[in-house]
Design a protein around this motif. Sequence first.
Motif, PDB file in Angstrom:
ATOM      1  N   GLN A 535       0.837  -1.202   0.000  1.00  0.00           N
ATOM      2  CA  GLN A 535       0.000   0.000   0.000  1.00  0.00           C
ATOM      3  C   GLN A 535       0.877   1.259   0.000  1.00  0.00           C
ATOM      4  OE1 GLN A 535      -2.675  -0.437   3.279  1.00  0.00           O
ATOM      5  NE2 GLN A 535      -4.050  -1.748   2.079  1.00  0.00           N
ATOM      6  N   ASP A 538       2.234   1.621  -3.404  1.00  0.00           N
ATOM      7  CA  ASP A 538       1.191   2.141  -4.307  1.00  0.00           C
ATOM      8  C   ASP A 538       0.985   3.643  -4.064  1.00  0.00           C
ATOM      9  OD1 ASP A 538       0.925  -0.289  -5.430  1.00  0.00           O
ATOM     10  OD2 ASP A 538      -0.902  -0.861  -4.320  1.00  0.00           O
ATOM     11  N   ALA A 539       0.954   3.991  -2.772  1.00  0.00           N
ATOM     12  CA  ALA A 539       0.722   5.386  -2.424  1.00  0.00           C
ATOM     13  C   ALA A 539       1.851   6.262  -2.962  1.00  0.00           C
ATOM     14  CB  ALA A 539       0.615   5.531  -0.910  1.00  0.00           C
ATOM     15  N   SER A 542       1.579   6.512  -6.730  1.00  0.00           N
ATOM     16  CA  SER A 542       0.466   7.425  -7.045  1.00  0.00           C
ATOM     17  C   SER A 542       0.919   8.889  -6.838  1.00  0.00           C
ATOM     18  CB  SER A 542      -0.717   7.065  -6.154  1.00  0.00           C
ATOM     19  OG  SER A 542      -1.658   8.081  -6.182  1.00  0.00           O
ATOM     20  N   SER A 597      -2.343   3.346 -10.489  1.00  0.00           N
ATOM     21  CA  SER A 597      -2.818   3.782  -9.177  1.00  0.00           C
ATOM     22  C   SER A 597      -4.331   3.873  -9.151  1.00  0.00           C
ATOM     23  CB  SER A 597      -2.231   5.146  -8.827  1.00  0.00           C
ATOM     24  OG  SER A 597      -0.846   5.060  -8.785  1.00  0.00           O
ATOM     25  N   LYS A 598      -4.869   4.384 -10.239  1.00  0.00           N
ATOM     26  CA  LYS A 598      -6.342   4.509 -10.286  1.00  0.00           C
ATOM     27  C   LYS A 598      -6.990   3.130 -10.282  1.00  0.00           C
ATOM     28  CE  LYS A 598      -6.495   8.880 -12.767  1.00  0.00           C
ATOM     29  NZ  LYS A 598      -6.435   9.347 -14.158  1.00  0.00           N
ATOM     30  N   GLN A 600      -5.832   0.435  -9.022  1.00  0.00           N
ATOM     31  CA  GLN A 600      -5.687  -0.084  -7.666  1.00  0.00           C
ATOM     32  C   GLN A 600      -6.746   0.491  -6.746  1.00  0.00           C
ATOM     33  OE1 GLN A 600      -3.645  -2.794  -8.145  1.00  0.00           O
ATOM     34  NE2 GLN A 600      -3.126  -2.287  -6.013  1.00  0.00           N
TER      35      GLN A 600
END
Length: 758
Positions: A535, A538-539, A542, A597-598, A600
């Motif tokens: 996470q 991913d963050a 993003s 990212s979107k 996800q």
Amino acid sequence: MVSHNPDQAARATHSDYGGLTLQFHEVRARARRQEMVPLSEQLYTDILETIADQLVILTPDGIVLAISQRLLEDAHLRREEVVGNPFTETPWWSYAPPVQQQLRAAIEQASRREIVHFETRIRPQEGWYLDLAVTMTPHLNADRQVEYLIYTGLDITARKRAEEGLRVLVDAIPQFVWMRRPDGSSEYANQRWRDYTNMTAEQAQGNGWLQAIHPDDQQRILEVWQSAVQAGGPYEAELRLRHGTTGGYRWFLARGVPFKDAQGTILKWFGTNTDIEEKKQAELQLKTSEQNFRTLAEMVPQLVWTMWPDGRLDYTNQRYRDVTLTNLTLEGDDIWRQFVHPEDIERTLALRHQLLRTGNIYENEYRLKDGRTGEYRWYLTRALPVRDETGQIIKWFGTGTDIDDQKRIEEALRQSREQANALMNSSIIGIFVGEKEQIVDANDTFLRMTGYTREDLREGRMNWMQMTSPEYLARTQQAEQELDAQQSLTPYEKEYVCKDGSRLPVLVGGVLLQHHSFQVITFVLDNSARKELEQRKDAFISMASHELRNPLTALKLQTSLLHQQLVKQSLQAPALSSMQTQINKLIRLVEDLLDVSKIQAGKLGYRQERVDLDALLHEVADTMQQIEATHTIVVRGATSCSLVGDKDRLGQVFTNLLSNAIKYSPHARTIEMDLSASDEAVTIRVQDHGLGIPREKRDKIFDRFYRVADPRQKAIPGLGVGLYIVSEIVKHHRGTITVESEPGKGSTFQVMLPQKRT
Ligand code: ADP
């Protein structure tokens, strides 16, 4: 009747009964004898009157010359009524022709110079009978002619009565009773014997009795009997006697003892035969059952032994002897000391002595040395006492079972159980056993992970299906099917809802328990740390892509403004063009990352519009062809077909596939695209002649950030997100994407999109 030579009688004549001895001496001179006749006659008469019950002097023809007084008195006759008449015609004899005939024959025999003995029954008076032992002795003159006959009769009535009584008694005995003469010949066998053998007294006479004996026993019995007779000792033998009517045989025990006089001379043999058929049968049965036992004992894969109550071995089977290398030469404790393992010996001996003392069932496990190999193996020994009807132990039956393999298995099992327990109780991995959807057992780790207590578990409050987060239900059901089909589960990621409602990301694997087909053991790894990291990653992506996009967009804008100004001033700036190309590439990369990212976050937006696929395909191919001059893009089979979807996103799909096809076929010149349509679906194929993809990588290339690690592929730049975005967009349009490839020859990606979107 018995007779013998009178020459012997001339010396001494014996009466068998009563020891009476009459001696007639032949030494007197004839002249003197004449003178002495009256005197001697009177003397004889007197003597004979006193010593014999009956005395009669007869002529050789049987005419009465003299008769004793007692005889006359018994018959109430006067002397002159008898003297001068044939003795056979007198009332004593004339009452029954056979008796008369008996006397007549004796007279005839005696007149031929033989001494005759016989027993008979006379009738002195009506209704009064006397049993007599008669002796008829011829008296010879000097010329050895028979001069007269001397008849003596001994009253044996009392003896006869006693004998008869005895016979009745003997006949009544529920045994066979017999009497034999000193020479061994049969004299008498009782009624029972006669009834059984169906032989008459006459048939049994002499050696006739042997005929009643089984032919196989005859010779043996005769020998035993003869040697008993010779030795004058007791006789004992077992023999089979034939039943006269049925012809069947039964076993008897024959016993005989000699009856001797004071001098030790055998007078008679008395004997009995006792029926021992049942005993024999029982013995036979015992023998058979013993034989059966031994056969069985030899067959079973155990050590078998029997032991006397005092601890001595009675029998051991071959296996026992093989192992202990003994032939019963060792006894008692020695055998144990020699073969039982030193660590087990004291316990074993104590148990053994206790067993002999108490008679309890014995069970013991010990290591026994195999005498052949010297190797110790574990045995389980059991012993059972066999008791008679009084409760006395008559024998012990024992077995020794080789339990060495079993012991090893037990040990291995114990170890593996220990290992399983260690694993169960390790805090690394959560384990639970499930029956259908219910959790029936779980280790502490799993309970700790999910926040449930043992109490919850015991009370049946743990149901793994209910604990599964709703969005993972589909994946979980798929996993269940896999488990059914393969008995095991490839680990997969899912989430459990903990007792407090929080979510726990986990990695789950499982296996169906072999012996409990309804039970599944599941291994659960806490995946939250990894998930958290993911996470964060991913963050970061993003955030980074957002942060990069704005300056990039600004840069793109400024370069294009610069480009316009230079064009206005008719100035050439090739570096600026290449700058713009690089900026565009960068923007595409950043946008790809943003898309990831979107996706996800589930925030990738889609438009709904009619898309002319044919036109879209040509548009994409044209644009690409302008940028990439290295390859020729061939678009085939253009069919006008359209569907409802997001044109840009679908364009993104084809662009991605085309750019990959070009990227991964550096030495090829063409890329083919073709479009075909059926009523239900549109199929787009993008084919290159490049590097290809190894079979085992084909599923993974659609994963996020996955790139084939082959050095040639790695040299080609990329983030490993293109195919991930492609597959997400295709999935969103309810389509599928597949790949066919041959390493070194090229790949074909095929996208199938349903015509009608529901
Ligand atoms: P990338 O940015 O690495 O190209 P993609 O998601 O588009 O990422 O592709 C994933 C991986 O799949 C690539 O790294 C490459 O190894 C492989 N790949 C994709 N398309 C092709 C192709 N046409 N030929 C050979 N390999 C391909």
